[in-house]
Write a protein that holds these residues in place. Structure first.
Motif, PDB file in Angstrom:
ATOM      1  N   ASP A   7       6.754 -18.228  -6.701  1.00  0.00           N
ATOM      2  CA  ASP A   7       6.672 -18.121  -8.159  1.00  0.00           C
ATOM      3  C   ASP A   7       5.465 -17.292  -8.591  1.00  0.00           C
ATOM      4  N   LYS A   8       5.721 -16.363  -9.508  1.00  0.00           N
ATOM      5  CA  LYS A   8       4.653 -15.545 -10.106  1.00  0.00           C
ATOM      6  C   LYS A   8       3.763 -14.889  -9.049  1.00  0.00           C
ATOM      7  N   GLN A   9       4.392 -14.449  -7.976  1.00  0.00           N
ATOM      8  CA  GLN A   9       3.656 -13.769  -6.890  1.00  0.00           C
ATOM      9  C   GLN A   9       2.425 -14.567  -6.446  1.00  0.00           C
ATOM     10  N   PHE A  10       2.625 -15.868  -6.260  1.00  0.00           N
ATOM     11  CA  PHE A  10       1.537 -16.743  -5.795  1.00  0.00           C
ATOM     12  C   PHE A  10       0.973 -16.229  -4.472  1.00  0.00           C
ATOM     13  N   LEU A  11       1.859 -15.822  -3.575  1.00  0.00           N
ATOM     14  CA  LEU A  11       1.460 -15.169  -2.326  1.00  0.00           C
ATOM     15  C   LEU A  11       1.700 -13.673  -2.493  1.00  0.00           C
ATOM     16  N   PRO A  12       0.939 -12.806  -1.834  1.00  0.00           N
ATOM     17  CA  PRO A  12      -0.070 -13.124  -0.816  1.00  0.00           C
ATOM     18  C   PRO A  12      -1.425 -13.535  -1.397  1.00  0.00           C
ATOM     19  N   ILE A  13      -2.200 -14.196  -0.543  1.00  0.00           N
ATOM     20  CA  ILE A  13      -3.583 -14.537  -0.884  1.00  0.00           C
ATOM     21  C   ILE A  13      -4.477 -13.499  -0.202  1.00  0.00           C
ATOM     22  N   THR A  14      -4.819 -12.474  -0.950  1.00  0.00           N
ATOM     23  CA  THR A  14      -5.616 -11.387  -0.367  1.00  0.00           C
ATOM     24  C   THR A  14      -7.037 -11.859  -0.097  1.00  0.00           C
ATOM     25  N   GLN A  15      -7.684 -11.208   0.859  1.00  0.00           N
ATOM     26  CA  GLN A  15      -9.059 -11.585   1.214  1.00  0.00           C
ATOM     27  C   GLN A  15      -9.976 -11.393   0.003  1.00  0.00           C
ATOM     28  N   GLY A  16     -10.789 -12.405  -0.264  1.00  0.00           N
ATOM     29  CA  GLY A  16     -11.704 -12.365  -1.390  1.00  0.00           C
ATOM     30  C   GLY A  16     -11.125 -12.899  -2.686  1.00  0.00           C
ATOM     31  N   LYS A  17      -9.827 -13.252  -2.703  1.00  0.00           N
ATOM     32  CA  LYS A  17      -9.181 -13.744  -3.928  1.00  0.00           C
ATOM     33  C   LYS A  17      -9.707 -15.129  -4.315  1.00  0.00           C
ATOM     34  N   TYR A  18      -9.930 -15.984  -3.315  1.00  0.00           N
ATOM     35  CA  TYR A  18     -10.427 -17.344  -3.562  1.00  0.00           C
ATOM     36  C   TYR A  18     -11.644 -17.620  -2.687  1.00  0.00           C
TER      37      TYR A  18
END
Length: 689
Positions: A326-337
């Motif tokens: 949903d809503k392009q939750f993934l991918p989790i790019t490096q530095g995002k969180y």
């Protein structure tokens, strides 16, 4: 060769070997449990490992993952790589791959097989065999046939229509023989129509050796032989593991007491058995030895090489399926969180061990937790176990001694403090999970995972659920979490592959080789009484007949959680209008179908275009749709390619069990081009004259 030498070829001399002919320089036959990796060396007549120091293999992903790649080129890479490892260990025969059809999501061995569709399994098994055998190692396709449950597997008698047998359960074996030219086949434990499969005249002599012209060796499953007369006359060539139940030794017996040992030799000498039976078995075994260990063209193998690690990682990455995003939750790019919580026992637990004969002694295994730490940095990852599965025992499930509430409370504290949560759970190859000799007891996630996921979601909305399993599971929390990933059992490179997908360095392109039902009662095998599954301990009746997997859901109009052939991407694809070469063909013609596919997103991606057919009117009832083609295509942003398929008369045929032949009836056929079994993007029709 003497009678004694020929008879000695036909039965085991140790747990995993049978004799050659030392006098003539003909080597012994050495086999190894395979499919996902070359198993460790065993003691001479024990299941226990021999504790060698140089037999730790590369663990490749489970075959459900391979099937999910929908990529025959990847299947050949898989076969070639595992074949090189078997060759290095000087094996004659690799005991795999398995192609039993996924009939119920409870089957303990589904993770070893290639999904619910006979066409997909057929197309994926052939290059695997060719890859293995290019190394001068015999692939051994198993379990022939109808080994679709582990409950009562040694004695259950399968009652099935000839039509379902030929249309659903035999095509992958037939392709293995006629297209893959496989050199060996393993019989199944169960019976069919009252006769055990390891010495079943109909299966082994009539269908396999006569109709299909198989010139290789039929090997019994370990402990699958029950009778000398049937073993001699029923098409078996090598008897292995007698007096065991396939997993444990029940006392010690001399190999000379096997059904195809002294009793066979005695019967030959007395004239009870024809010598031609012995000569045929010996000739087949010698042919396999000449193709393998005595082949002058046999190359050199290699073991746990960087190339094999790369292959294992590539197979894993191509097989991972993105189920929800949903809503392009993934991918989790490096530095995002800054704070990424990783919760779940499967983040750290070895998923290479357990499961029965697929348990491996691997040289290394990158866990999901380690892979994520490598990707995002240790200081950004917070880990909590969350749940505990206990210790695997043979024939039992020992609960964990850890306190469930304490584990859950600790996990919730970590989740509450994190920017995003990656829950890594699923099944785990414990007994009653994905494991040989025991089926699952329910469709639910075990060990309180459903409750834990729902509790995590209440304290942190940013949750991605990553499931590692070989079977479908129910998902009561599905509408509450933004992302779900189906990860299978991914082998030595599991953590690196998952981290590449989650971070977006690799765009997911796997498609489900199985349907995920909403509830167990929706499954064809479970829609009837207990006689349909798991049977009464004596017999089981395949009452759903040819309607297995999506054939059942589509024809009965039953909605599923996720359909066969389904899988999302981090990009989007646009399907153009299909164009066919003719609106009318004769049975001797081929029909060409072409479809333009365009990547309309911003990243490189791979899409698997699927072709299904529907016979509008036929004498015998047919499913709403049947897969008859698939092509995986890689496209850059904005790039367009044309995908083409060719249909022949065989693709339009059904098996007429009254006439005992394949029939392509004249009439109107519909072509459906889809991104899954339920996501049809284009249609065309034509007439078969």
């Amino acid at each position: 060769m003497t009678l004694e030498e020929k008879a000695a070829l036909c039965h085991a001399q140790s747990k995993f070997s049978s004799k050659g002919v030392p006098r003539l320089g003909i080597p012994d036959v050495w086999s190894a449990d395979g499919s996902h990796g070359v198993s460790d060396e065993k003691l001479w007549d024990e299941w226990s490992g021999a504790q060698w120091t140089n037999d730790s293999c590369t663990a490749f992903p489970a075959l459900t993952c391979l099937a999910a790649t929908f990529n025959p080129d990847i299947s050949r890479l898989y076969g070639k790589s595992i074949g090189e490892e078997a060759l290095y260990r000087n094996k004659t025969m690799l005991l795999g791959p398995g192609v039993n059809i996924y009939r119920t999501p409870l089957n303990g061995r589904n993770f070893e097989y290639m999904g619910e569709d006979p066409f997909l399994a057929s197309r994926m098994v052939v290059p695997y065999i060719q890859g293995v055998q290019s190394n001068g190692v015999a692939a051994c396709v198993k379990h022939f046939a109808l080994n679709n449950q582990e409950i009562s597997r040694g004695e259950i008698n399968v009652n099935i229509s000839e039509r379902a047998l030929h249309e659903i359960y035999l095509p992958a074996f037939k392709a293995a023989v006629q297209e893959g030219n496989v050199w060996s086949i393993m019989g199944a434990y169960n019976k069919i129509w009252g006769v055990h499969c390891c010495h079943n005249d109909l299966l082994l002599n009539k269908i396999l050796k006569n109709d299909w012209k198989f010139d290789g060796v039929v090997v019994s499953d370990w402990g699958g032989v029950h009778n000398t007369d049937q073993a001699v006359n029923g098409g078996l060539d090598i008897e292995m593991g007698t007096y065991t139940n396939g997993l444990t030794t029940q006392g010690h017996f001399p190999f000379s007491s096997y059904y195809l040992a002294d009793p066979f030799l005695k019967g030959i000498k007395s004239g009870e058995y024809e010598i031609s039976k012995l000569d045929d078995k010996a000739a087949r075994i010698l042919r396999m030895i000449l193709r393998t260990t005595m082949s002058v063209n046999r190359p050199f193998g290699r073991f746990v090489s960087p190339e094999h690690s790369l292959a294992a990682r590539q197979i894993a990455e191509e097989g991972v399926v993105l189920l929800k995003n949903d809503k392009q939750f993934l991918p989790i790019t490096q530095g995002k969180y800054k704070k990424i919580a990783v919760i779940g026992e499967n983040a750290t637990r070895s998923l290479i061990l357990g499961g029965g004969s697929t348990s491996l002694k691997a040289a290394y295994e990158i866990s999901p937790l380690q892979g994520l730490k490598n990707k995002y940095g240790e200081n950004h990852i917070l880990y909590s176990m969350g749940y505990a599965s206990g210790r695997p025992l043979y024939g039992a499930e020992e609960p964990s001694k850890l306190n469930i509430d304490s584990l859950q409370n600790a996990a919730l504290a970590v989740a509450r403090d994190a920017d995003v949560v990656l829950f890594i759970g699923g099944l785990n190859k414990n007994y009653y999970q994905d494991c040989e000799s025991g089926d699952r007891k329910s469709l639910s996630l075990p060990f309180g995972q459903d409750k834990l996921i729902q509790a995590i979601q209440r304290v942190n909305k940013n949750v991605a659920v990553i499931l590692l399993s070989g079977n479908a599971v129910s998902m009561p929390w599905l509408d509450k979490v933004p992302a779900v990933v189906q990860g299978w059992y991914l082998g030595s490179e599991a953590g690196n592959a998952l981290a590449d997908i989650i971070s977006g360095e690799v765009n997911p392109s796997g498609k489900l080789p199985i349907s995920f039902p909403k509830k167990l009662e929706d499954v064809g095998a479970h829609a009837f009484d207990k006689l349909s599954y798991p049977g009464d301990g004596v017999s089981v009746y395949y009452k759903e007949d040819i309607l297995v997997g999506y054939r059942w859901y589509d024809t009965k109009n039953i909605p599923v959680l996720f359909p066969f052939g389904y899988g999302l991407s981090y990009t989007t694809f646009q399907y153009g209008k299909p164009v066919i070469s003719s609106k009318s063909i004769t049975p001797s013609d081929s029909l060409v179908i072409k479809i333009p596919i365009k990547n309309t997103g911003k990243v490189v991606g791979k899409e698997t275009v699927q072709l299904y057919i529907n016979d509008e009117k036929s004498s015998l009832s047919r499913p709403v749709k049947e897969l008859k083609g698939f092509k995986k295509v890689s496209l850059g942003p904005g790039e367009e390619k044309t995908v083409s398929f060719t249909l022949k008369k065989e693709d339009l045929s059904y098996y007429d069990d009254k006439e005992n032949k394949w029939v392509a009836e004249p009439g109107k056929f519909n072509i459906m081009i889809g991104a899954s079994a339920t996501d049809i993007r284009g249609r065309e029709d034509f007439i078969l004259k």
